[in-house]
Design a protein around this motif. Structure first.
Motif, PDB file in Angstrom:
ATOM      1  N   ALA A  61     -26.049  96.515  61.180  1.00 37.17           N
ATOM      2  CA  ALA A  61     -25.469  97.635  61.919  1.00 37.17           C
ATOM      3  C   ALA A  61     -25.938  98.946  61.295  1.00 37.17           C
ATOM      4  CB  ALA A  61     -23.952  97.545  61.886  1.00 37.17           C
ATOM      5  N   THR A  62     -26.151  99.928  62.140  1.00 36.38           N
ATOM      6  CA  THR A  62     -26.573 101.241  61.657  1.00 36.38           C
ATOM      7  C   THR A  62     -25.420 102.220  61.862  1.00 36.38           C
ATOM      8  OG1 THR A  62     -28.846 100.744  62.294  1.00 36.38           O
ATOM      9  CG2 THR A  62     -28.310 103.050  61.835  1.00 36.38           C
ATOM     10  N   PRO A  63     -24.597 102.412  60.826  1.00 37.45           N
ATOM     11  CA  PRO A  63     -23.485 103.369  60.968  1.00 37.45           C
ATOM     12  C   PRO A  63     -24.029 104.757  61.282  1.00 37.45           C
ATOM     13  CG  PRO A  63     -23.256 102.050  58.966  1.00 37.45           C
ATOM     14  CD  PRO A  63     -24.638 101.796  59.493  1.00 37.45           C
ATOM     15  N   ARG A  64     -23.235 105.539  61.970  1.00 39.99           N
ATOM     16  CA  ARG A  64     -23.673 106.893  62.298  1.00 39.99           C
ATOM     17  C   ARG A  64     -22.476 107.836  62.263  1.00 39.99           C
ATOM     18  NH1 ARG A  64     -24.021 103.675  66.881  1.00 39.99           N
ATOM     19  NH2 ARG A  64     -22.840 104.337  68.725  1.00 39.99           N
ATOM     20  N   ARG A  65     -22.777 109.063  62.220  1.00 37.19           N
ATOM     21  CA  ARG A  65     -21.714 110.056  62.238  1.00 37.19           C
ATOM     22  C   ARG A  65     -21.012 109.997  63.589  1.00 37.19           C
ATOM     23  NH1 ARG A  65     -23.904 115.749  60.151  1.00 37.19           N
ATOM     24  NH2 ARG A  65     -21.652 116.174  60.245  1.00 37.19           N
ATOM     25  N   GLY A  66     -19.748 110.129  63.552  1.00 36.75           N
ATOM     26  CA  GLY A  66     -18.994 110.015  64.794  1.00 36.75           C
ATOM     27  C   GLY A  66     -17.813 109.104  64.580  1.00 36.75           C
ATOM     28  N   ASP A  67     -16.664 109.564  64.993  1.00 34.18           N
ATOM     29  CA  ASP A  67     -15.436 108.817  64.807  1.00 34.18           C
ATOM     30  C   ASP A  67     -15.518 107.469  65.519  1.00 34.18           C
ATOM     31  OD1 ASP A  67     -12.879 108.356  63.939  1.00 34.18           O
ATOM     32  OD2 ASP A  67     -11.899 109.569  65.482  1.00 34.18           O
ATOM     33  N   GLY A  68     -15.295 106.389  64.769  1.00 30.68           N
ATOM     34  CA  GLY A  68     -15.309 105.059  65.353  1.00 30.68           C
ATOM     35  C   GLY A  68     -16.581 104.282  65.137  1.00 30.68           C
ATOM     36  N   PHE A  69     -17.593 104.906  64.487  1.00 28.09           N
ATOM     37  CA  PHE A  69     -18.881 104.234  64.290  1.00 28.09           C
ATOM     38  C   PHE A  69     -19.344 104.320  62.835  1.00 28.09           C
ATOM     39  CE2 PHE A  69     -18.676 105.239  68.783  1.00 28.09           C
ATOM     40  CZ  PHE A  69     -19.102 104.058  69.366  1.00 28.09           C
ATOM     41  N   ALA A 191     -17.014 101.189  67.711  1.00 23.61           N
ATOM     42  CA  ALA A 191     -17.227  99.935  66.988  1.00 23.61           C
ATOM     43  C   ALA A 191     -15.892  99.402  66.481  1.00 23.61           C
ATOM     44  CB  ALA A 191     -18.199 100.156  65.832  1.00 23.61           C
ATOM     45  N   LEU A 192     -14.993 100.313  66.111  1.00 21.76           N
ATOM     46  CA  LEU A 192     -13.664  99.898  65.660  1.00 21.76           C
ATOM     47  C   LEU A 192     -12.966  99.081  66.735  1.00 21.76           C
ATOM     48  CD1 LEU A 192     -11.238 100.022  63.705  1.00 21.76           C
ATOM     49  CD2 LEU A 192     -10.573 102.153  64.852  1.00 21.76           C
ATOM     50  N   ALA A 193     -13.014  99.544  67.991  1.00 17.62           N
ATOM     51  CA  ALA A 193     -12.358  98.831  69.080  1.00 17.62           C
ATOM     52  C   ALA A 193     -12.926  97.427  69.244  1.00 17.62           C
ATOM     53  CB  ALA A 193     -12.507  99.611  70.381  1.00 17.62           C
ATOM     54  N   ALA A 332     -25.503  98.380  74.800  1.00 17.35           N
ATOM     55  CA  ALA A 332     -26.632  98.301  73.872  1.00 17.35           C
ATOM     56  C   ALA A 332     -26.845  99.625  73.151  1.00 17.35           C
ATOM     57  CB  ALA A 332     -27.891  97.884  74.622  1.00 17.35           C
ATOM     58  N   LYS A 333     -26.724 100.733  73.876  1.00  8.92           N
ATOM     59  CA  LYS A 333     -26.912 102.032  73.246  1.00  8.92           C
ATOM     60  C   LYS A 333     -25.780 102.370  72.288  1.00  8.92           C
ATOM     61  CE  LYS A 333     -29.749 103.760  77.024  1.00  8.92           C
ATOM     62  NZ  LYS A 333     -29.812 104.604  78.235  1.00  8.92           N
ATOM     63  N   LEU A 334     -24.586 101.841  72.559  1.00  7.62           N
ATOM     64  CA  LEU A 334     -23.461 102.029  71.641  1.00  7.62           C
ATOM     65  C   LEU A 334     -23.582 101.162  70.397  1.00  7.62           C
ATOM     66  CD1 LEU A 334     -20.164 101.958  73.771  1.00  7.62           C
ATOM     67  CD2 LEU A 334     -21.065 103.903  72.512  1.00  7.62           C
ATOM     68  N   ALA A 335     -24.302 100.037  70.527  1.00  6.33           N
ATOM     69  CA  ALA A 335     -24.331  98.984  69.510  1.00  6.33           C
ATOM     70  C   ALA A 335     -22.935  98.387  69.336  1.00  6.33           C
ATOM     71  CB  ALA A 335     -24.866  99.492  68.169  1.00  6.33           C
ATOM     72  N   SER A 336     -22.183  98.367  70.421  1.00  8.44           N
ATOM     73  CA  SER A 336     -20.862  97.748  70.418  1.00  8.44           C
ATOM     74  C   SER A 336     -20.421  97.552  71.856  1.00  8.44           C
ATOM     75  CB  SER A 336     -19.846  98.612  69.663  1.00  8.44           C
ATOM     76  OG  SER A 336     -18.691  97.856  69.335  1.00  8.44           O
ATOM     77  N   SER A 382      -7.486 107.110  72.135  1.00 10.09           N
ATOM     78  CA  SER A 382      -6.958 107.445  70.814  1.00 10.09           C
ATOM     79  C   SER A 382      -8.123 107.604  69.843  1.00 10.09           C
ATOM     80  CB  SER A 382      -6.022 106.339  70.310  1.00 10.09           C
ATOM     81  OG  SER A 382      -4.896 106.202  71.156  1.00 10.09           O
ATOM     82  N   LYS A 383      -7.987 108.466  68.886  1.00 11.53           N
ATOM     83  CA  LYS A 383      -9.051 108.673  67.905  1.00 11.53           C
ATOM     84  C   LYS A 383      -9.082 107.509  66.921  1.00 11.53           C
ATOM     85  CE  LYS A 383      -8.859 113.737  68.039  1.00 11.53           C
ATOM     86  NZ  LYS A 383      -8.597 114.968  67.244  1.00 11.53           N
ATOM     87  N   PRO A 384     -10.239 106.891  66.721  1.00 10.09           N
ATOM     88  CA  PRO A 384     -10.339 105.799  65.756  1.00 10.09           C
ATOM     89  C   PRO A 384      -9.855 106.203  64.353  1.00 10.09           C
ATOM     90  CG  PRO A 384     -12.275 105.830  67.142  1.00 10.09           C
ATOM     91  CD  PRO A 384     -11.497 107.060  67.469  1.00 10.09           C
ATOM     92  N   GLY A 385     -10.129 107.450  63.970  1.00  7.59           N
ATOM     93  CA  GLY A 385      -9.674 107.904  62.656  1.00  7.59           C
ATOM     94  C   GLY A 385      -8.173 107.861  62.512  1.00  7.59           C
ATOM     95  N   ASP A 386      -7.452 108.084  63.608  1.00 11.71           N
ATOM     96  CA  ASP A 386      -5.998 108.021  63.567  1.00 11.71           C
ATOM     97  C   ASP A 386      -5.519 106.584  63.343  1.00 11.71           C
ATOM     98  OD1 ASP A 386      -5.917 110.709  64.018  1.00 11.71           O
ATOM     99  OD2 ASP A 386      -5.434 110.563  66.156  1.00 11.71           O
ATOM    100  N   TRP A 387      -6.297 105.615  63.857  1.00 12.07           N
ATOM    101  CA  TRP A 387      -5.927 104.194  63.606  1.00 12.07           C
ATOM    102  C   TRP A 387      -6.024 103.896  62.108  1.00 12.07           C
ATOM    103  CZ3 TRP A 387      -7.998  99.801  61.455  1.00 12.07           C
ATOM    104  CH2 TRP A 387      -7.348  98.592  61.740  1.00 12.07           C
TER     105      TRP A 387
END
Length: 391
Positions: A61-69, A191-193, A332-336, A382-387
């Motif tokens: 997986a290629t993590p990236r900036r952005g809440d939830g990834f 990706a969290l979801a 595919a573009k989301l990688a999730s 909901s914001k993944p960061g809040d989870w």
């Protein structure tokens, strides 16, 4: 097991009760044409993005900036898939991706002595109790309708078709529902979801294999199945678990669309459940929240049709049908995986709360337009960061 030809008998007597409309153009579906398998062989779907999508479920997986990834999000998602992956990959050298592109192998033999079953209704109730004991959230039983079996399985060594090789004499399908975590579902797309999806695939692998082992211990055939072998949605609908919706999902009165389904093919004598449509189609006829929210406009507007322009859609069934290529290209573009359509669905609610049960009664009544207006702002992300920040 012998099957009818690919062009089977169209409409059957109990289809109408399940809201199933089969036309004379009906053809059984070939699993090699599902969009996930096509992403491995069909250049119309296969791309650098699809390769990265599949790789991301490993350690690539290629993590990236952005809440939830972030790396933590991908880490949780992939950990949630672990048990399913272990089961799925155990016979990869035989070309069997079990649970997804091949039936799940028996881990125990069928007992040589059969328990006598003189009351199929009582046996069905017992199966449902055992399913709940092992962790299923819903359980229904229907007949083994050959129309919904795939014409073949996929040999993952070369992506050719191979026979299903189901045992002779199977008569029933036990359908199991597995609730997805509502707080994680609220964070789609992320990706969290995806951890909500992975957790239920791992859960259902365990539940479906254990329940099948119980049935084999009684002396009867039982083939555990997830996405493999046949289309689970018509079986779930015929088993009385819910109704088909515009978002391509089964709406259940207990969890709305927030479910994964698994199934067991068996010859255990069982009483079959009766579908009881309560009005989901009438609500979906006036609601387009899922289609409006889809980023790539893969979900349909208008009434159900028999449009089969998409090779990944079954032919000869009048229903709402998505554009699988558009949908999966976004995945595919989301990688999730993406389930925005699940998140925004007005039926996606916590029915343990009285106000949501009251809304459901309204939605399934002639006052459905009022229910739709009340759901105007329902399903916000909901914001993944809040989870992660929650206690």
């Amino acid at each position: 097991m012998s099957y009818p030809s690919n062009r089977d008998t169209p409409q059957k007597a109990n289809d109408a009760a399940a809201g199933i409309d089969v036309t004379d153009d009906f053809e059984r579906f070939t699993q090699r044409n599902d969009v996930f398998t096509r992403a491995m062989w069909d250049d119309r779907v296969k791309s650098k993005h699809t390769k990265k999508f599949f790789a991301s479920y490993r350690m690539e997986a290629t993590p990236r900036r952005g809440d939830g990834f972030t790396q933590k999000d991908f880490a949780l998602r992939n950990a949630a898939w672990l048990i399913s992956d272990v089961m799925t990959n155990r016979h990869a050298d035989q070309g069997r991706r079990e649970g997804f592109q091949a039936p799940i192998s028996n881990d125990t033999p069928v007992a040589p002595m059969q328990v006598e079953i003189d009351d199929p209704a009582k046996m069905s109730a017992e199966v449902k109790r055992i399913a709940t004991f092992f962790g299923a959230d819903l359980c229904g039983v229907t007949d083994l309708d050959d129309r919904w079996l795939y014409t073949s399985r996929v040999d993952t060594r070369d992506l050719t078709e191979a026979p299903l090789d189901l045992p002779e004499g199977l008569t029933s399908v036990i359908v199991l529902g597995h609730e997805m975590d509502k707080e994680l579902v609220a964070t789609y797309p992320s990706a969290l979801a995806g951890a909500a999806t992975g957790r239920e695939y791992s859960h259902e692998a365990s539940v479906v294999m254990q329940l099948a082992a119980y049935i084999r211990n009684l002396g009867y055939e039982a083939v555990p199945s997830m996405n493999d072998t046949g289309l689970v949605i018509p079986y779930a609908v015929k088993a009385g678990l819910g109704e088909y919706a515009r978002n391509q999902m089964v709406i259940t009165p207990e969890f709305g669309p927030r479910l994964r389904f698994s199934k067991i093919f068996t010859n255990l004598p069982l009483k079959h459940d009766t579908p009881e449509p309560k009005g989901v189609k009438a609500f979906c006829d006036i609601c387009t929240k899922c289609a409006d929210a889809c980023p790539v406009k893969a979900l349909p507007y208008g009434p159900p049709t028999t449009d089969t322009a998409n090779v990944s859609a079954i032919k000869g069934v009048r229903k709402w049908t998505s554009d699988a290529e558009k949908c999966f290209s976004f995945w595919a573009k989301l990688a999730s995986d993406c389930a925005i359509c699940m998140r925004v669905c007005p039926f996606n609610r916590d029915y343990s709360k009285r106000r949501h049960r009251l809304w459901l009664k309204l939605a399934l009544s002639p006052l459905r337009k009022l229910a739709l207006r009340l759901a105007k702002d329902h399903g916000q992300r909901s914001k993944p960061g809040d989870w992660w920040a929650a206690p």
